[in-house]
Design a protein around this motif. Structure first.
Motif, short mmCIF file in Angstrom:
data_model
loop_
_atom_site.label_atom_id
_atom_site.label_comp_id
_atom_site.label_asym_id
_atom_site.label_seq_id
_atom_site.Cartn_x
_atom_site.Cartn_y
_atom_site.Cartn_z
N PHE A 140 0.85 -1.19 0.00
CA PHE A 140 0.00 0.00 0.00
C PHE A 140 0.88 1.24 0.00
CE2 PHE A 140 -2.96 -3.11 1.46
CZ PHE A 140 -4.24 -2.60 1.29
N SER A 141 0.40 2.32 -0.58
CA SER A 141 1.10 3.61 -0.49
C SER A 141 0.75 4.23 0.86
CB SER A 141 0.65 4.53 -1.61
OG SER A 141 -0.69 4.97 -1.40
N HIS A 142 1.54 5.23 1.26
CA HIS A 142 1.24 5.90 2.53
C HIS A 142 -0.10 6.62 2.45
CE1 HIS A 142 4.78 4.86 4.75
NE2 HIS A 142 5.54 5.21 3.74
N GLN A 143 -0.46 7.10 1.28
CA GLN A 143 -1.76 7.76 1.11
C GLN A 143 -2.89 6.74 1.33
OE1 GLN A 143 -2.29 9.68 -2.67
NE2 GLN A 143 -4.35 10.39 -2.17
N GLU A 144 -2.75 5.55 0.75
CA GLU A 144 -3.77 4.51 0.94
C GLU A 144 -3.85 4.07 2.40
OE1 GLU A 144 -3.69 2.01 -3.23
OE2 GLU A 144 -1.94 1.86 -1.91
N ILE A 145 -2.71 3.95 3.05
CA ILE A 145 -2.68 3.57 4.46
C ILE A 145 -3.41 4.62 5.29
CG2 ILE A 145 -1.19 3.20 6.47
CD1 ILE A 145 0.92 2.08 4.44
N ALA A 146 -3.11 5.88 5.01
CA ALA A 146 -3.75 6.98 5.74
C ALA A 146 -5.27 6.91 5.59
CB ALA A 146 -3.22 8.32 5.23
N GLU A 147 -5.74 6.65 4.38
CA GLU A 147 -7.18 6.55 4.14
C GLU A 147 -7.78 5.36 4.88
OE1 GLU A 147 -7.61 6.47 -0.12
OE2 GLU A 147 -6.77 8.49 -0.33
N HIS A 148 -7.12 4.22 4.83
CA HIS A 148 -7.63 3.01 5.48
C HIS A 148 -7.70 3.17 7.00
CE1 HIS A 148 -7.73 0.82 1.83
NE2 HIS A 148 -7.51 -0.38 2.33
N LEU A 149 -6.68 3.80 7.57
CA LEU A 149 -6.59 3.88 9.02
C LEU A 149 -7.16 5.17 9.61
CD1 LEU A 149 -3.01 2.40 9.61
CD2 LEU A 149 -5.22 1.21 9.61
N GLY A 150 -7.49 6.12 8.75
CA GLY A 150 -8.01 7.37 9.25
C GLY A 150 -6.95 8.21 9.95
N ILE A 151 -5.73 8.16 9.41
CA ILE A 151 -4.61 8.93 9.95
C ILE A 151 -4.05 9.78 8.83
CG2 ILE A 151 -4.04 7.24 11.74
CD1 ILE A 151 -1.81 6.16 9.92
N SER A 152 -3.13 10.66 9.15
CA SER A 152 -2.51 11.47 8.10
C SER A 152 -1.43 10.66 7.39
CB SER A 152 -1.90 12.74 8.69
OG SER A 152 -0.76 12.42 9.46
N GLU A 153 -1.11 11.11 6.20
CA GLU A 153 -0.06 10.45 5.42
C GLU A 153 1.28 10.56 6.15
OE1 GLU A 153 1.69 10.63 0.87
OE2 GLU A 153 -0.26 11.52 1.30
N SER A 154 1.53 11.70 6.76
CA SER A 154 2.80 11.87 7.49
C SER A 154 2.87 10.94 8.71
CB SER A 154 3.01 13.32 7.89
OG SER A 154 2.00 13.75 8.77
N THR A 155 1.74 10.69 9.34
CA THR A 155 1.72 9.74 10.46
C THR A 155 2.06 8.35 9.96
OG1 THR A 155 0.09 11.04 11.69
CG2 THR A 155 0.29 8.70 12.27
N SER A 156 1.52 7.98 8.81
CA SER A 156 1.84 6.68 8.22
C SER A 156 3.34 6.57 7.96
CB SER A 156 1.05 6.48 6.92
OG SER A 156 1.44 5.27 6.30
N LYS A 157 3.90 7.60 7.37
CA LYS A 157 5.33 7.59 7.06
C LYS A 157 6.17 7.49 8.33
CE LYS A 157 4.96 10.16 2.76
NZ LYS A 157 5.22 11.44 2.07
N SER A 158 5.81 8.27 9.34
CA SER A 158 6.60 8.23 10.57
C SER A 158 6.44 6.90 11.31
CB SER A 158 6.26 9.41 11.48
OG SER A 158 4.94 9.30 11.98
N GLN A 159 5.25 6.33 11.29
CA GLN A 159 5.06 5.02 11.91
C GLN A 159 5.90 3.96 11.20
OE1 GLN A 159 3.97 4.88 14.85
NE2 GLN A 159 1.77 4.56 14.91
N TYR A 160 5.97 4.05 9.87
CA TYR A 160 6.78 3.10 9.11
C TYR A 160 8.26 3.26 9.45
CZ TYR A 160 9.08 0.65 5.34
OH TYR A 160 9.89 -0.19 4.63
N LEU A 161 8.75 4.50 9.50
CA LEU A 161 10.15 4.72 9.86
C LEU A 161 10.44 4.24 11.28
CD1 LEU A 161 10.79 8.22 8.26
CD2 LEU A 161 11.63 5.99 7.48
N ARG A 162 9.51 4.46 12.18
CA ARG A 162 9.67 3.98 13.55
C ARG A 162 9.70 2.45 13.58
NH1 ARG A 162 5.16 7.58 16.66
NH2 ARG A 162 5.99 9.62 16.14
N ALA A 163 8.84 1.84 12.78
CA ALA A 163 8.80 0.37 12.73
C ALA A 163 10.13 -0.18 12.23
CB ALA A 163 7.65 -0.10 11.83
#
Length: 181
Positions: A140-163
């Motif tokens: 999934f792209s970060h934009q798709e993740i953001a839409e699925h989870l109801g979070i911002s795209e930047s939150t998705s990116k930061s969560q991925y980097l943290r992971a």
């Protein structure tokens, strides 16, 4: 049996075909659920719900792509629905909770066993685990993740980097504990 024929027989109510479909995809789909959910019990619950959805929506399968991909999407969405329902992926770990080691080598030793890596992914905080699975494994792209989870795209990116940092740190710790995997 070919997937097209299998779906057609399932839709005609043939129990043997339904069992074949279940047996064919159950191990891989259970593994998908296990990657997203926190423990075996939650994984089994999500898997069961997902399989019920698969069979109830089988008539919606359009034969436009692989059956496995369609089933996988249902399983991922079922897991995300469960996580959303429990709201456990939202901000569950602060920046300070993980010691970042971005300088750690990106490569993982070939000696790293799949079970060990799976256990490390499973031990991740829920937000990290969900975004990591969606981005790194499901594609999934970060934009798709953001839409699925109801979070911002930047939150998705930061969560991925943290992971990723979390995994690197745990791999480094395991390597130092035992010398290697």
């Amino acid at each position: 049996m070919e997937d097209v024929q299998l779906v057609k027989e399932c839709l005609s109510g043939k129990a043997r075909a339904q069992k074949t479909l279940f047996d064919k995809f159950a191990p891989r789909m259970m593994a998908v659920c296990y990657r997203y959910m926190k423990d075996k019990s939650e994984s089994e619950d999500a898997f069961q719900m997902g399989m019920v959805k698969v069979f109830s929506k089988l008539s919606e399968f359009k034969f436009e792509g692989p059956l496995e991909g369609w089933i996988r999407r249902i399983m991922v969405n079922t897991c995300l629905d469960q996580l959303r329902k429990n709201q456990r992926f939202i901000g569950d770990v602060a920046y300070d909770d993980v010691a970042y080691k971005m300088e750690v080598q990106e490569t993982i030793s070939s000696e790293l066993h799949a079970e060990v890596l799976m256990a490390l992914v499973q031990a991740m905080p829920t937000g990290y685990r969900v975004v990591f699975n969606l981005f790194a494994i499901e594609g999934f792209s970060h934009q798709e993740i953001a839409e699925h989870l109801g979070i911002s795209e930047s939150t998705s990116k930061s969560q991925y980097l943290r992971a990723r940092a979390y995994l690197r740190q745990r791999i480094e710790e395991k390597t130092h504990e035992k010398g290697s995997f």
